[in-house]
Design an enzyme around this catalytic site. Sequence first.
Site, PDB file in Angstrom:
ATOM      1  N   LEU A 134      22.199  16.846 -82.570  1.00  0.00           N
ATOM      2  CA  LEU A 134      22.001  17.563 -81.311  1.00  0.00           C
ATOM      3  C   LEU A 134      22.710  16.883 -80.148  1.00  0.00           C
ATOM      4  CD1 LEU A 134      20.459  19.888 -79.826  1.00  0.00           C
ATOM      5  CD2 LEU A 134      18.556  18.284 -79.550  1.00  0.00           C
ATOM      6  N   GLY A 140      22.641  14.408 -73.764  1.00  0.00           N
ATOM      7  CA  GLY A 140      21.548  13.779 -74.491  1.00  0.00           C
ATOM      8  C   GLY A 140      20.258  14.490 -74.138  1.00  0.00           C
ATOM      9  N   GLU A 372      14.541  11.464 -79.378  1.00  0.00           N
ATOM     10  CA  GLU A 372      13.740  12.702 -79.408  1.00  0.00           C
ATOM     11  C   GLU A 372      13.030  12.942 -78.069  1.00  0.00           C
ATOM     12  OE1 GLU A 372      11.514  13.875 -82.863  1.00  0.00           O
ATOM     13  OE2 GLU A 372      12.662  12.505 -84.130  1.00  0.00           O
TER      14      GLU A 372
END
Length: 392
Positions: A134, A140, A372
């Site tokens: 991702l 980010g 995450e």
Amino acid sequence: MSDQSYLGWPFFDAEHATLVQTLDEWAKAHLPQLTAHEHEDLDGTCRRLVTALGEAGFTRYAVPAGAGGVYEKLNVRSLCLIRETLARHNALADFAFAMQGLGSGPISLFGTEQQQQDYLADVAEGSKISAFALSEPNAGSDVAAMECRAEAEGDGFILNGTKTWISNAGIADFYTVFARTDPTLEGAKGISCFIVPADTPGFEVSERIDLVAPHPLGTLQFTDCYLPAKQLVGEQGRGFAIAMATLDVFRSTVAAAALGMARCALDATLDHIGQRDIFGGKLVDLPLVQAKVGDMALAIDSSALLVYRAAWTKDCVAERVTREAAMAKLAATESAQQVIDSAVQLHGGKGVTKGNIVESLYRDIRALRIYEGASEVQQTIIARQAIDQHKG
């Protein structure tokens, strides 16, 4: 021995306690040998860990039953318990398991039956390694800034761009990759998700990134990679929702891993202070030391309550647990950092000696406050939900 009284909390069923006990015994018997050369042979260790976890049946928890998993849909309490237990024993073992779930998560949640059969059965067996792609150099925490493009061509797509900070880069057999398929849409709109096998022409791992607590991490480069339409996961243009739904499941498990590391730090500290001679007695007898241990134990139980509330809510109550998962990740990762720092302090010189367990934990925990969704992102999520709820 680590406190396991929390397994009697109403969040859990009998099979959850059995899972922890089974995994704990397996970890004691196998992880020391499996991770003996993790610093000299990082990639090989990760591959062996995935294979061993698969052979023991634990990676089956990372996929739904239709593809060889244990539960009809991903059981977040089991995922959290596995990550907590593995992290308490060895951080790299936790990483190896976690990426099997996260990397294949979009397929578990949104993949077609054929995609699930093609990829998830091998994930469940530990015969294929997955990765989740991702993040980008300029995207980010701000996923909306994504620049990676997948342009429609014929009956497929041409993928170009760069992904970085990707776990399992270089050892994964396939990657779930997010790319912009409609450049006319701004922000999070127009992003799609694709499965990219590691042998796809035009794909390469252009860089490996070394961390304070090493695990396979790197930069991916896609140059005119052709992907058939069957590699699209879910609906075109729904990639952002797929990514967020995947993180909604696995963000709580990051918190659980932090919890496991904190428990390990407390266990090591209790062993140390009970044996360390000082001022004619033991370190454990000093009131200041007892106060610090009290704070550590409080932080661990507080985090555990938030972690397993989020997991139970996802399994039993609500489809989305964005707020609960954000609270769990923020509290558990930040608290674990403090618990481990206190453990280092109470170990004195041994705490900063390379090879000591708390020194290793001090390096292991730091990344969990970033990946995450960094702590600041979790604060923003929690605040926005609180504000919206108050308005409503």
